[in-house]
Write an enzyme that holds these catalytic residues in place. Structure first.
Site, PDB file in Angstrom:
ATOM      1  N   ASN A   6      38.748  36.631  52.253  1.00 19.36           N
ATOM      2  CA  ASN A   6      38.337  37.154  50.942  1.00 19.36           C
ATOM      3  C   ASN A   6      38.694  36.119  49.871  1.00 19.36           C
ATOM      4  O   ASN A   6      39.871  35.787  49.704  1.00 19.36           O
ATOM      5  CB  ASN A   6      39.091  38.474  50.723  1.00 19.36           C
ATOM      6  CG  ASN A   6      38.841  39.088  49.370  1.00 19.36           C
ATOM      7  OD1 ASN A   6      38.013  38.621  48.595  1.00 19.36           O
ATOM      8  ND2 ASN A   6      39.573  40.156  49.078  1.00 19.36           N
ATOM      9  N   LEU A   7      37.698  35.637  49.148  1.00 19.14           N
ATOM     10  CA  LEU A   7      37.971  34.608  48.131  1.00 19.14           C
ATOM     11  C   LEU A   7      38.390  35.198  46.792  1.00 19.14           C
ATOM     12  O   LEU A   7      38.732  34.447  45.867  1.00 19.14           O
ATOM     13  CB  LEU A   7      36.741  33.703  47.949  1.00 19.14           C
ATOM     14  CG  LEU A   7      36.265  32.977  49.209  1.00 19.14           C
ATOM     15  CD1 LEU A   7      35.161  31.982  48.862  1.00 19.14           C
ATOM     16  CD2 LEU A   7      37.413  32.275  49.906  1.00 19.14           C
ATOM     17  N   LYS A   8      38.355  36.547  46.678  1.00 22.83           N
ATOM     18  CA  LYS A   8      38.742  37.211  45.422  1.00 22.83           C
ATOM     19  C   LYS A   8      38.087  36.480  44.248  1.00 22.83           C
ATOM     20  O   LYS A   8      36.905  36.139  44.331  1.00 22.83           O
ATOM     21  CB  LYS A   8      40.273  37.271  45.317  1.00 22.83           C
ATOM     22  CG  LYS A   8      40.903  37.937  46.545  1.00 22.83           C
ATOM     23  CD  LYS A   8      42.342  38.319  46.366  1.00 22.83           C
ATOM     24  CE  LYS A   8      42.822  39.091  47.587  1.00 22.83           C
ATOM     25  NZ  LYS A   8      44.162  39.645  47.453  1.00 22.83           N
ATOM     26  N   HIS A  85      38.860  47.828  48.081  1.00 22.38           N
ATOM     27  CA  HIS A  85      39.985  46.888  48.145  1.00 22.38           C
ATOM     28  C   HIS A  85      41.055  47.338  47.157  1.00 22.38           C
ATOM     29  O   HIS A  85      40.768  47.966  46.131  1.00 22.38           O
ATOM     30  CB  HIS A  85      39.514  45.468  47.818  1.00 22.38           C
ATOM     31  CG  HIS A  85      40.555  44.443  48.117  1.00 22.38           C
ATOM     32  ND1 HIS A  85      41.572  44.149  47.253  1.00 22.38           N
ATOM     33  CD2 HIS A  85      40.757  43.674  49.215  1.00 22.38           C
ATOM     34  CE1 HIS A  85      42.353  43.232  47.799  1.00 22.38           C
ATOM     35  NE2 HIS A  85      41.883  42.922  48.988  1.00 22.38           N
ATOM     36  N   GLU A 133      46.271  47.451  54.148  1.00 19.39           N
ATOM     37  CA  GLU A 133      46.886  46.369  53.369  1.00 19.39           C
ATOM     38  C   GLU A 133      47.934  46.950  52.424  1.00 19.39           C
ATOM     39  O   GLU A 133      47.586  47.475  51.358  1.00 19.39           O
ATOM     40  CB  GLU A 133      45.834  45.664  52.506  1.00 19.39           C
ATOM     41  CG  GLU A 133      44.794  44.895  53.266  1.00 19.39           C
ATOM     42  CD  GLU A 133      44.143  43.821  52.390  1.00 19.39           C
ATOM     43  OE1 GLU A 133      43.971  42.715  52.889  1.00 19.39           O
ATOM     44  OE2 GLU A 133      43.836  44.087  51.222  1.00 19.39           O
ATOM     45  N   ILE A 138      50.513  41.909  49.384  1.00 21.36           N
ATOM     46  CA  ILE A 138      49.329  41.080  49.121  1.00 21.36           C
ATOM     47  C   ILE A 138      49.724  39.857  48.301  1.00 21.36           C
ATOM     48  O   ILE A 138      50.417  39.972  47.286  1.00 21.36           O
ATOM     49  CB  ILE A 138      48.238  41.903  48.393  1.00 21.36           C
ATOM     50  CG1 ILE A 138      47.657  42.955  49.341  1.00 21.36           C
ATOM     51  CG2 ILE A 138      47.136  40.996  47.862  1.00 21.36           C
ATOM     52  CD1 ILE A 138      46.616  43.871  48.723  1.00 21.36           C
ATOM     53  N   GLY A 173      49.470  38.872  53.238  1.00 21.09           N
ATOM     54  CA  GLY A 173      50.424  37.841  53.610  1.00 21.09           C
ATOM     55  C   GLY A 173      50.122  37.078  54.890  1.00 21.09           C
ATOM     56  O   GLY A 173      50.948  36.291  55.348  1.00 21.09           O
ATOM     57  N   ALA A 194      43.410  36.175  52.246  1.00 20.43           N
ATOM     58  CA  ALA A 194      42.852  35.500  51.079  1.00 20.43           C
ATOM     59  C   ALA A 194      43.622  34.235  50.753  1.00 20.43           C
ATOM     60  O   ALA A 194      43.175  33.124  51.045  1.00 20.43           O
ATOM     61  CB  ALA A 194      42.847  36.455  49.885  1.00 20.43           C
ATOM     62  N   SER A 195      44.802  34.383  50.147  1.00 20.74           N
ATOM     63  CA  SER A 195      45.480  33.220  49.571  1.00 20.74           C
ATOM     64  C   SER A 195      45.797  32.122  50.583  1.00 20.74           C
ATOM     65  O   SER A 195      45.766  30.941  50.235  1.00 20.74           O
ATOM     66  CB  SER A 195      46.746  33.653  48.835  1.00 20.74           C
ATOM     67  OG  SER A 195      47.511  34.546  49.599  1.00 20.74           O
TER      68      SER A 195
END
Ligand code: G3P
Length: 214
Positions: A6-8, A85, A133, A138, A173, A194-195
């Site tokens: 997920n690139l948010k 989300h 999640e 997150i 995470g 994501a991150s």
């Protein structure tokens, strides 16, 4: 394992990450896909990567200014969508409406939820998958599979008690191959992250590390 990136709204280059996801997907038995912002869907899908939306609204064609229509998402090249989300929470009735809208447009669905009780409720709406999640993990780099393994196992049990056909993903995470393996060991069929990729200096290297043990 399904690895959905997920690139948010991170300030990464969506096409660079998309090409990395596509290329690493070709090297592994795992299934990799990317969820860019809505405005980037078409260009990302053109790279040939499996493309997902981050959200669709519980609406049909018509007077819905500012909303995201499932059919338009599908026309842009997406094959699936996240729903509910933690950063785009919906009311239960709207989650149901978004799942129905996605089905109408032939989009695969992953409904996110914070905890096992919500996973049971989400599974009852009949999506293709649910993703647990814990919001507090997150973006922390502390993997849910390590910090809170019970939540993953309980989510798997909650979904199975409602509908055996609904797959369970987990997220928050996750950033290494070991995290993905641990998620699988807890009964998860995939991860949502994501991150660990979107904020990596070298997204392709991060992805290679993620799938290396699979
Ligand atoms: O949708 C993925 C997510 O919310 C987890 O984010 O940065 O902890 O991998 P992150």
């Amino acid at each position: 394992m399904f690895v959905l990136v997920n690139l948010k709204t991170y300030p990464c280059d969506p096409l660079e990450v998309a090409r990395a996801v596509r290329d690493v997907n070709d090297t592994t038995d795992a299934r990799l896909a990317v969820a860019p912002q809505a405005a980037h869907l078409e260009r990302v899908a053109e790279t040939g990567v499996e493309t997902w939306a981050q959200h669709v609204d519980p609406i049909d064609y018509g007077s819905n200014t500012g909303h995201t229509l499932a059919e338009t998402v599908a026309e842009s090249g997406a094959v699936g969508t996240l729903i509910n989300h933690s950063e785009q929470r919906l009311k239960l009735a709207d989650i149901d409406g978004s799942v129905r809208a996605a089905e109408r447009a032939d989009l695969e669905t992953v409904v996110c939820a914070n905890n096992p009780a919500q996973i049971g409720a989400a599974a009852a709406l009949g999506p293709d998958a649910v993703a647990v999640e814990p919001p507090e993990l997150i973006g922390t780099g502390t993997p849910v599979s390590q910090a809170d393994p019970d939540v993953v196992e309980d989510a798997v049990a909650a979904a199975a008690s409602v509908d055996d056909d609904v797959s369970v993903l987990c997220g928050a995470g996750i950033s290494t191959g070991d995290d993905v393996v641990a998620a699988g060991d807890l009964g998860s069929e995939g991860v949502l992250l994501a991150s660990g990729v979107a904020k990596a200096d070298d997204p392709e290297a991060a992805l290679e590390d993620l799938v290396e043990p699979l």
